[in-house]
Scaffold this active site. Structure first.
Site, PDB file in Angstrom:
ATOM      1  N   HIS A 261       0.852  -1.197   0.000  1.00 31.84           N
ATOM      2  CA  HIS A 261       0.000   0.000   0.000  1.00 31.84           C
ATOM      3  C   HIS A 261       0.880   1.236   0.000  1.00 31.84           C
ATOM      4  O   HIS A 261       1.935   1.242   0.623  1.00 31.84           O
ATOM      5  CB  HIS A 261      -0.908   0.005   1.247  1.00 31.84           C
ATOM      6  CG  HIS A 261      -2.052   0.943   1.116  1.00 31.84           C
ATOM      7  ND1 HIS A 261      -1.955   2.270   1.449  1.00 31.84           N
ATOM      8  CD2 HIS A 261      -3.320   0.741   0.658  1.00 31.84           C
ATOM      9  CE1 HIS A 261      -3.123   2.843   1.207  1.00 31.84           C
ATOM     10  NE2 HIS A 261      -3.966   1.954   0.728  1.00 31.84           N
ATOM     11  N   ASP A 315      -7.840  -5.450  -0.082  1.00 33.99           N
ATOM     12  CA  ASP A 315      -8.335  -6.355  -1.117  1.00 33.99           C
ATOM     13  C   ASP A 315      -7.988  -7.818  -0.858  1.00 33.99           C
ATOM     14  O   ASP A 315      -8.462  -8.692  -1.582  1.00 33.99           O
ATOM     15  CB  ASP A 315      -7.772  -5.931  -2.486  1.00 33.99           C
ATOM     16  CG  ASP A 315      -8.365  -4.612  -2.955  1.00 33.99           C
ATOM     17  OD1 ASP A 315      -9.555  -4.388  -2.669  1.00 33.99           O
ATOM     18  OD2 ASP A 315      -7.646  -3.813  -3.567  1.00 33.99           O
TER      19      ASP A 315
HETATM   20  N1  CMC Z   1       4.126  -7.640  -4.362  1.00 35.49           N
HETATM   21  C1  CMC Z   1       5.468  -7.630  -4.559  1.00 35.49           C
HETATM   22  N2  CMC Z   1       6.202  -6.526  -4.502  1.00 35.49           N
HETATM   23  C2  CMC Z   1       5.589  -5.372  -4.221  1.00 35.49           C
HETATM   24  C3  CMC Z   1       4.225  -5.303  -3.979  1.00 35.49           C
HETATM   25  C4  CMC Z   1       3.480  -6.485  -4.057  1.00 35.49           C
HETATM   26  N3  CMC Z   1       2.164  -6.483  -3.879  1.00 35.49           N
HETATM   27  N4  CMC Z   1       3.877  -4.017  -3.720  1.00 35.49           N
HETATM   28  C5  CMC Z   1       5.002  -3.303  -3.807  1.00 35.49           C
HETATM   29  N5  CMC Z   1       6.050  -4.119  -4.119  1.00 35.49           N
HETATM   30  C6  CMC Z   1       7.430  -3.732  -4.340  1.00 35.49           C
HETATM   31  C7  CMC Z   1       7.594  -3.238  -5.777  1.00 35.49           C
HETATM   32  O1  CMC Z   1       7.870  -4.270  -6.669  1.00 35.49           O
HETATM   33  C8  CMC Z   1       8.725  -2.256  -5.625  1.00 35.49           C
HETATM   34  O2  CMC Z   1       9.915  -2.986  -5.552  1.00 35.49           O
HETATM   35  P1  CMC Z   1      11.321  -2.378  -6.156  1.00 35.49           P
HETATM   36  O3  CMC Z   1      11.590  -1.153  -5.315  1.00 35.49           O
HETATM   37  O4  CMC Z   1      12.294  -3.475  -5.949  1.00 35.49           O
HETATM   38  O5  CMC Z   1      11.036  -2.048  -7.596  1.00 35.49           O
HETATM   39  C9  CMC Z   1       8.466  -1.641  -4.253  1.00 35.49           C
HETATM   40  O6  CMC Z   1       7.743  -2.624  -3.505  1.00 35.49           O
HETATM   41  C10 CMC Z   1       7.642  -0.360  -4.336  1.00 35.49           C
HETATM   42  O7  CMC Z   1       6.496  -0.623  -5.108  1.00 35.49           O
HETATM   43  P2  CMC Z   1       5.550   0.532  -5.701  1.00 35.49           P
HETATM   44  O8  CMC Z   1       4.524  -0.117  -6.550  1.00 35.49           O
HETATM   45  O9  CMC Z   1       6.371   1.602  -6.300  1.00 35.49           O
HETATM   46  O10 CMC Z   1       4.974   1.110  -4.335  1.00 35.49           O
HETATM   47  P3  CMC Z   1       3.678   1.889  -4.061  1.00 35.49           P
HETATM   48  O11 CMC Z   1       3.795   2.568  -2.795  1.00 35.49           O
HETATM   49  O12 CMC Z   1       3.262   2.668  -5.259  1.00 35.49           O
HETATM   50  O13 CMC Z   1       2.683   0.601  -3.889  1.00 35.49           O
HETATM   51  C11 CMC Z   1       0.704  -0.417  -4.626  1.00 35.49           C
HETATM   52  C12 CMC Z   1       1.359   0.617  -3.718  1.00 35.49           C
HETATM   53  C13 CMC Z   1      -0.688  -0.690  -4.064  1.00 35.49           C
HETATM   54  C14 CMC Z   1       0.578   0.157  -6.044  1.00 35.49           C
HETATM   55  C15 CMC Z   1       1.538  -1.727  -4.678  1.00 35.49           C
HETATM   56  O14 CMC Z   1       1.792  -2.202  -3.386  1.00 35.49           O
HETATM   57  C16 CMC Z   1       0.853  -2.790  -5.524  1.00 35.49           C
HETATM   58  O15 CMC Z   1       0.921  -2.738  -6.756  1.00 35.49           O
HETATM   59  N6  CMC Z   1       0.204  -3.823  -4.868  1.00 35.49           N
HETATM   60  C17 CMC Z   1      -0.477  -4.859  -5.604  1.00 35.49           C
HETATM   61  C18 CMC Z   1      -1.851  -4.394  -6.093  1.00 35.49           C
HETATM   62  C19 CMC Z   1      -2.823  -4.237  -4.960  1.00 35.49           C
HETATM   63  O16 CMC Z   1      -2.991  -5.116  -4.114  1.00 35.49           O
HETATM   64  N7  CMC Z   1      -3.550  -3.108  -4.972  1.00 35.49           N
HETATM   65  C20 CMC Z   1      -4.551  -2.770  -3.945  1.00 35.49           C
HETATM   66  C21 CMC Z   1      -4.116  -1.578  -3.150  1.00 35.49           C
HETATM   67  S1  CMC Z   1      -5.062  -1.313  -1.661  1.00 35.49           S
HETATM   68  C22 CMC Z   1      -6.666  -1.019  -2.176  1.00 35.49           C
HETATM   69  C23 CMC Z   1      -6.882   0.086  -3.100  1.00 35.49           C
HETATM   70  O17 CMC Z   1      -6.198   1.101  -3.082  1.00 35.49           O
HETATM   71  O18 CMC Z   1      -7.802  -0.027  -3.883  1.00 35.49           O
END
Ligand code: CMC
Length: 378
Positions: A261, A315
């Site tokens: 998140h 989720d």
């Molecule tokens: N699985 C594996 N690695 C992850 C995940 C995950 N679910 N989430 C983040 N990371 C890693 C990502 O690969 C990256 O690694 P690196 O620095 O080595 O490239 C690092 O953590 C930062 O990731 P980011 O996507 O830049 O971080 P963020 O703060 O933008 O992440 C997020 C938020 C929700 C987009 C992300 O955690 C994600 O894509 N999660 C999976 C999708 C998901 O479950 N979404 C629902 C979010 S909560 C409900 C909602 O908002 O609707």
């Protein structure tokens, strides 16, 4: 060289002053208008929470009764809107149908005077009342079934189940759904709420603003993750496969749906509450093998990624709850949306009270002052 620095995804940049909800991402706290969601999900109802989000205070008994009556009346869809939904291609995703239906709701509703509090209020209430009926209507239509009109005397969750099946809703199912709606109702400046405020900032009504927000919610990084979580658990199949499946994901640099998140760096408090809800429901309606796979996946992901602040988000458990209620996987995100419209509308009202058109800057990286070349010389 530009003097302004880009913050990707606007992470940490405030987009508004708001008093609708509060998050502490380190401590895992979420409050609606100052009330912890744990207390609201234990003691409240979705309608009470919708009122709280809209008006800032918990309603009195008479205010709540009048609100419920109002929602009951605003739930009734005009025939032209039902006909529009019946004409949608059945192959469309329910989120696409919902986005179009919300725009359609605006087409059949009185014009909104955004400067008038009553007009704003009525439109916000209509969106909150009608959205679950819009979701259920497309569910019926794409299954080749007749539209079921809302029934007087039923509250939001009960009525949604009624409109889906045309039968008196099961008490456990309605109570569980009501609680899930509370947990999804609001969540500060997430992508779809921001989208709602951006569309609203052009002095648009809540129908158009919420339609835009639903488009933002649809994506897999946001609300669209819940249906993917369930598919993911189905693909893993058995707890014995979890570790190998996770290794494969890591090697392919793919994200695990339902984890991570932007704000929470600990387990999402909504995930904790949904897990409690799921286990209570499994106790009453029977267990599901996917829950065992989910628990193992949480253990493995937390061991490997917990140190980076990656834990289950909202989720992760919601799909297990909805599947047990007999709902289709691709209707999970519309259920998220039908709860979240109360948050969207509260933000929209707040935006209207002190509106400034959103118009951020960009950092231009392209060429400048080029000489035009006629087509025969290119
Ligand atoms: N699985 C594996 N690695 C992850 C995940 C995950 N679910 N989430 C983040 N990371 C890693 C990502 O690969 C990256 O690694 P690196 O620095 O080595 O490239 C690092 O953590 C930062 O990731 P980011 O996507 O830049 O971080 P963020 O703060 O933008 O992440 C997020 C938020 C929700 C987009 C992300 O955690 C994600 O894509 N999660 C999976 C999708 C998901 O479950 N979404 C629902 C979010 S909560 C409900 C909602 O908002 O609707």
């Amino acid at each position: 060289m530009s003097s302004i620095e880009l913050v990707p995804g606007l992470a940490g940049i405030p987009a508004a002053e708001s008093s609708v909800s509060f998050i502490d991402g380190q401590a895992g706290i979420l409050e609606y208008r100052g009330y912890p969601i744990e207390a609201l999900s234990e003691h409240s109802t979705y309608e009470e929470v919708a009122w709280l989000l809209l008006y800032g205070e918990l309603p009195s008994a008479s205010e709540l009764a009048a609100f419920n009556k109002d929602l009951e009346e605003l739930r009734v869809l005009p025939d032209a809107l039902v006909a529009m939904i019946q004409a949608f291609p059945k192959t469309g995703h329910p989120m696409q149908a919902l986005q179009a239906s919300l725009a359609g709701l605006g087409m059949v509703s009185p014009k909104v005077n955004i400067k008038d509090a009553d007009s704003r209020d009525q439109a916000a209430r209509r969106v909150i009342a009608a959205t679950p009926v819009l979701v259920a209507a497309f569910e019926r239509v794409r299954a080749g079934k007749e539209y079921v009109a809302p029934k007087a005397g039923l509250r939001t969750a009960e009525n949604f189940l009624w409109c889906l099946d045309g039968e008196a809703p099961d008490e456990v199912a309605a109570k569980t759904l009501d609680c899930a709606l509370i947990l999804h109702a609001e969540h500060t400046m997430n992508a779809s709420t921001f989208a709602c405020r951006v569309v609203g900032s052009t002095e648009n009504d809540p129908y158009t603003s919420c339609s835009g927000a639903v488009g933002a919610l649809f994506g897999p990084l946001h609300g669209g993750a819940n249906e993917r979580v369930l598919n993911q658990l189905g693909t893993i199949g058995d707890i014995s496969n979890v570790e190998a499946w996770f290794e494969g994901k890591t090697e392919r640099k793919e994200k695990v749906m339902g984890f991570g998140h932007r704000v929470y760096k600990t387990k999402d408090p909504r995930a904790k509450n949904l897990q409690i809800l799921a286990t209570e429901m499994f106790g009453k309606l029977g267990n599901t093998p996917k829950y065992d796979v989910a628990l193992k996946l949480e253990q493995v992901v937390t061991e490997k990624l917990g140190s980076r602040g990656i834990y289950p988000n909202v989720d992760f458990f919601s799909g297990l709850v909805y599947e047990k209620l007999g709902l289709d996987t691709d209707v999970f995100t519309p259920i998220f949306a039908m709860a979240r419209v109360s948050g969207y509308c509260s933000h929209w009202c707040e935006q209207m009270l002190d509106n400034k058109l959103f118009r951020p800057a960009q950092i231009y990286k392209g060429e400048r002052e080029r000489e035009y070349v006629s087509i025969d010389k290119r």
